[in-house]
Design a protein around this motif. Sequence first.
Motif, PDB file in Angstrom:
ATOM      1  N   LEU A   9       3.392  -2.051   1.275  1.00 55.62           N
ATOM      2  CA  LEU A   9       3.843  -2.883   2.395  1.00 55.62           C
ATOM      3  C   LEU A   9       3.448  -2.251   3.725  1.00 55.62           C
ATOM      4  CD1 LEU A   9       5.437  -5.317   3.437  1.00 55.62           C
ATOM      5  CD2 LEU A   9       7.528  -3.934   3.242  1.00 55.62           C
ATOM      6  N   ALA A  10       3.618  -0.944   3.832  1.00 46.27           N
ATOM      7  CA  ALA A  10       3.246  -0.254   5.072  1.00 46.27           C
ATOM      8  C   ALA A  10       1.739  -0.360   5.316  1.00 46.27           C
ATOM      9  CB  ALA A  10       3.676   1.204   5.004  1.00 46.27           C
ATOM     10  N   ARG A  11       0.943  -0.179   4.273  1.00 44.17           N
ATOM     11  CA  ARG A  11      -0.513  -0.259   4.426  1.00 44.17           C
ATOM     12  C   ARG A  11      -0.944  -1.655   4.883  1.00 44.17           C
ATOM     13  NH1 ARG A  11      -3.640   3.738   3.400  1.00 44.17           N
ATOM     14  NH2 ARG A  11      -3.086   5.463   1.995  1.00 44.17           N
ATOM     15  N   LYS A  12      -0.265  -2.677   4.400  1.00 45.46           N
ATOM     16  CA  LYS A  12      -0.600  -4.041   4.804  1.00 45.46           C
ATOM     17  C   LYS A  12      -0.446  -4.207   6.314  1.00 45.46           C
ATOM     18  CE  LYS A  12       0.529  -8.875   3.837  1.00 45.46           C
ATOM     19  NZ  LYS A  12       1.380  -9.797   3.022  1.00 45.46           N
ATOM     20  N   THR A  13       0.632  -3.671   6.871  1.00 48.68           N
ATOM     21  CA  THR A  13       0.855  -3.768   8.313  1.00 48.68           C
ATOM     22  C   THR A  13      -0.093  -2.858   9.087  1.00 48.68           C
ATOM     23  OG1 THR A  13       3.191  -4.222   7.864  1.00 48.68           O
ATOM     24  CG2 THR A  13       2.605  -3.672  10.133  1.00 48.68           C
ATOM     25  N   LEU A  14      -0.402  -1.722   8.507  1.00 44.61           N
ATOM     26  CA  LEU A  14      -1.332  -0.793   9.156  1.00 44.61           C
ATOM     27  C   LEU A  14      -2.771  -1.313   9.129  1.00 44.61           C
ATOM     28  CD1 LEU A  14       0.017   2.585   7.709  1.00 44.61           C
ATOM     29  CD2 LEU A  14       0.030   1.935  10.128  1.00 44.61           C
ATOM     30  N   GLY A  15      -3.053  -2.292   8.283  1.00 50.17           N
ATOM     31  CA  GLY A  15      -4.403  -2.834   8.190  1.00 50.17           C
ATOM     32  C   GLY A  15      -5.338  -1.976   7.367  1.00 50.17           C
ATOM     33  N   GLU A  16      -4.753  -1.204   6.451  1.00 47.80           N
ATOM     34  CA  GLU A  16      -5.556  -0.322   5.599  1.00 47.80           C
ATOM     35  C   GLU A  16      -4.969  -0.384   4.193  1.00 47.80           C
ATOM     36  OE1 GLU A  16      -7.109   3.803   6.796  1.00 47.80           O
ATOM     37  OE2 GLU A  16      -5.473   4.273   5.418  1.00 47.80           O
ATOM     38  N   THR A  17      -5.447  -1.319   3.393  1.00 50.33           N
ATOM     39  CA  THR A  17      -4.850  -1.544   2.080  1.00 50.33           C
ATOM     40  C   THR A  17      -5.201  -0.468   1.070  1.00 50.33           C
ATOM     41  OG1 THR A  17      -6.714  -2.983   1.520  1.00 50.33           O
ATOM     42  CG2 THR A  17      -4.728  -4.037   2.417  1.00 50.33           C
ATOM     43  N   THR A  18      -6.283   0.264   1.294  1.00 44.54           N
ATOM     44  CA  THR A  18      -6.624   1.417   0.460  1.00 44.54           C
ATOM     45  C   THR A  18      -6.801   2.635   1.354  1.00 44.54           C
ATOM     46  OG1 THR A  18      -8.988   0.880   0.572  1.00 44.54           O
ATOM     47  CG2 THR A  18      -7.742   0.028  -1.317  1.00 44.54           C
ATOM     48  N   ALA A  19      -6.576   3.829   0.792  1.00 44.38           N
ATOM     49  CA  ALA A  19      -6.574   5.050   1.587  1.00 44.38           C
ATOM     50  C   ALA A  19      -7.911   5.277   2.275  1.00 44.38           C
ATOM     51  CB  ALA A  19      -6.229   6.241   0.707  1.00 44.38           C
ATOM     52  N   ALA A  20      -7.859   5.493   3.576  1.00 40.91           N
ATOM     53  CA  ALA A  20      -9.049   5.839   4.361  1.00 40.91           C
ATOM     54  C   ALA A  20      -8.620   6.834   5.442  1.00 40.91           C
ATOM     55  CB  ALA A  20      -9.689   4.595   4.957  1.00 40.91           C
ATOM     56  N   LEU A 236      17.566  -1.771   3.247  1.00 44.46           N
ATOM     57  CA  LEU A 236      16.892  -0.811   4.121  1.00 44.46           C
ATOM     58  C   LEU A 236      15.544  -0.339   3.573  1.00 44.46           C
ATOM     59  CD1 LEU A 236      20.048   1.263   5.075  1.00 44.46           C
ATOM     60  CD2 LEU A 236      18.768  -0.254   6.587  1.00 44.46           C
ATOM     61  N   HIS A 237      15.130  -0.834   2.411  1.00 46.22           N
ATOM     62  CA  HIS A 237      13.852  -0.398   1.860  1.00 46.22           C
ATOM     63  C   HIS A 237      12.681  -0.804   2.753  1.00 46.22           C
ATOM     64  CE1 HIS A 237      15.380   0.101  -2.564  1.00 46.22           C
ATOM     65  NE2 HIS A 237      16.002   0.865  -1.691  1.00 46.22           N
ATOM     66  N   LYS A 238      12.690  -2.046   3.236  1.00 49.67           N
ATOM     67  CA  LYS A 238      11.613  -2.483   4.122  1.00 49.67           C
ATOM     68  C   LYS A 238      11.656  -1.734   5.448  1.00 49.67           C
ATOM     69  CE  LYS A 238      10.959  -7.117   2.196  1.00 49.67           C
ATOM     70  NZ  LYS A 238      10.971  -8.576   2.461  1.00 49.67           N
ATOM     71  N   THR A 239      12.841  -1.290   5.832  1.00 50.52           N
ATOM     72  CA  THR A 239      12.971  -0.499   7.055  1.00 50.52           C
ATOM     73  C   THR A 239      12.246   0.833   6.910  1.00 50.52           C
ATOM     74  OG1 THR A 239      15.106  -1.551   7.488  1.00 50.52           O
ATOM     75  CG2 THR A 239      14.640   0.465   8.690  1.00 50.52           C
ATOM     76  N   MET A 240      12.191   1.359   5.707  1.00 47.82           N
ATOM     77  CA  MET A 240      11.420   2.575   5.456  1.00 47.82           C
ATOM     78  C   MET A 240       9.933   2.325   5.722  1.00 47.82           C
ATOM     79  SD  MET A 240      13.304   3.906   1.953  1.00 47.82           S
ATOM     80  CE  MET A 240      12.546   5.541   1.942  1.00 47.82           C
ATOM     81  N   ALA A 241       9.440   1.152   5.308  1.00 49.56           N
ATOM     82  CA  ALA A 241       8.034   0.817   5.558  1.00 49.56           C
ATOM     83  C   ALA A 241       7.760   0.705   7.057  1.00 49.56           C
ATOM     84  CB  ALA A 241       7.681  -0.488   4.853  1.00 49.56           C
ATOM     85  N   ILE A 242       8.713   0.153   7.805  1.00 46.96           N
ATOM     86  CA  ILE A 242       8.539   0.038   9.260  1.00 46.96           C
ATOM     87  C   ILE A 242       8.435   1.431   9.882  1.00 46.96           C
ATOM     88  CG2 ILE A 242       9.669  -0.706  11.393  1.00 46.96           C
ATOM     89  CD1 ILE A 242      10.901  -3.018   9.766  1.00 46.96           C
ATOM     90  N   PHE A 243       9.250   2.366   9.416  1.00 46.15           N
ATOM     91  CA  PHE A 243       9.192   3.748   9.892  1.00 46.15           C
ATOM     92  C   PHE A 243       7.804   4.327   9.651  1.00 46.15           C
ATOM     93  CE2 PHE A 243       9.516   8.294   9.362  1.00 46.15           C
ATOM     94  CZ  PHE A 243      10.495   8.720  10.256  1.00 46.15           C
ATOM     95  N   VAL A 244       7.271   4.107   8.444  1.00 51.17           N
ATOM     96  CA  VAL A 244       5.943   4.630   8.094  1.00 51.17           C
ATOM     97  C   VAL A 244       4.881   4.033   9.014  1.00 51.17           C
ATOM     98  CG1 VAL A 244       4.187   4.701   6.284  1.00 51.17           C
ATOM     99  CG2 VAL A 244       6.593   5.068   5.703  1.00 51.17           C
ATOM    100  N   VAL A 245       4.954   2.725   9.271  1.00 46.63           N
ATOM    101  CA  VAL A 245       3.987   2.069  10.143  1.00 46.63           C
ATOM    102  C   VAL A 245       4.052   2.646  11.554  1.00 46.63           C
ATOM    103  CG1 VAL A 245       3.344  -0.118  11.219  1.00 46.63           C
ATOM    104  CG2 VAL A 245       3.952  -0.050   8.787  1.00 46.63           C
ATOM    105  N   ALA A 246       5.256   2.869  12.047  1.00 47.54           N
ATOM    106  CA  ALA A 246       5.404   3.443  13.386  1.00 47.54           C
ATOM    107  C   ALA A 246       4.760   4.825  13.459  1.00 47.54           C
ATOM    108  CB  ALA A 246       6.876   3.516  13.768  1.00 47.54           C
ATOM    109  N   ARG A 247       4.984   5.634  12.444  1.00 50.74           N
ATOM    110  CA  ARG A 247       4.360   6.956  12.402  1.00 50.74           C
ATOM    111  C   ARG A 247       2.826   6.823  12.349  1.00 50.74           C
ATOM    112  NH1 ARG A 247       7.087  11.515  10.389  1.00 50.74           N
ATOM    113  NH2 ARG A 247       9.019  11.767  11.567  1.00 50.74           N
TER     114      ARG A 247
END
Length: 306
Positions: A9-20, A236-247
Motif C-alpha cells: 500500500l505504501a509503495r502504491k502511494t510512493l509511485g514505486e510498486t517494486t523496489a528501486a 490503524l494499519h493503513k495509518t502505518m502505511a501513511i507514516f511510511v509514505v511520509a518518511r
Amino acid sequence: MTRQEIRTLARKTLGETTAAFWTDDQLNNWIDDAGYDIAYLTRCIRANKDITLTGGTGEYTISTAIATNIVSLIDIWYKVSGATWAKLDLMAREELDTRYPNWRSASSGTPTIAYFDTEEDIVGFYVPPAVITYTNTTIAFVDSNPDTLIDTSSQFLTEGFLAGQTITLSGSTSNDGTYTIESAAAGTLTLAESLTAEVAGDQVVITVNLSAKIFYSKYFTDLTAEGSVPGIPTFLHKTMAIFVVARGFESRGWGDKANDQWQKYSGNIEAYRRERMIDKDHRESSEVLFGKGISYKPPVQGRDIQ
C-alpha cells in the motif's frame, strides 16, 4: 493487514510498486517505526497482570513485577477481599507532595492512591498495604465439609480476616498451604478447600495474601515476517502505511508531499483517540476486562497520569 500488505500500500502511494529507490528492508524498518510511534501515541496495545504485594512495602520495580515493555500504566486496582477491588487514583508524586506532605513516611493501611514512573521503573502505593497476619496456639483444623478453622480466642474478625481473602497457613502439622476464606466469624473461618483435622496446640500463622491488578499499555513488537500482522487495532494499519509514505517523501526531499502525509497521519491518530475517547477509555478499560458486576470502591479524586 500483514507487513507485506502495508508495504505494498505504501509503495502504491510512493509511485514505486517494486523496489528501486526504496528497498523492502528500508520500508520494513519504517513500518516498525510507525508501530512504535502509534503504540506510544495511542496507548492501543493493552495487557494486564496480577502482582503480589508485600505488607508494609509501598514501591515495586515495574520491569520485575509487571513487564519490561511498558509505555504507561492505565489502571491499578487493589484487592480488598474476594470479588471486591478498589480502583486506585493515579496521582503524580508532585501532587502527593502537595496534598500529603508526609506521604513517604506514612504508616501502612489500605491503599487509595497509586503512582508510577516508567523512567525510574517504579510503581508505588499510598498508603503501603498493611500486612494482616495472626499467630496463635488456639487454632484448630476441622474436617467438617465445608472445612473450618476454629479459634477459641475468637480473634479472626478483630485481626481483619474477611470472606474472599486468600490466606497462607504455616506452622501446622498437616495443613500448611494457601486457602480461600468463604465466610468469616469471630471464632470460625470457613474455607473453600479441604483440611486435615488437627487439634489446637501448634503455633499457627495465618497471613492474608495481598495483590493488585495492573492494566498497562505496551510498546510495539517488530514484525519479523512478511505475513506478520501488527499488534495494533486494524483501524490503524493503513495509518502505518501513511507514516511510511511520509518518511519516503522526506527521504526524496519532497517536503510538501511529506507534510500532506504527516497531516493525514496526525489526523488518523487524533481520530482514533477521539473515537475511543482515550481518557475515558483509560478509566473504563479495566472494568471491561474485569467483567460485568465487579464490586469496587470509588477512588480518591486526583489527576490521572498520562
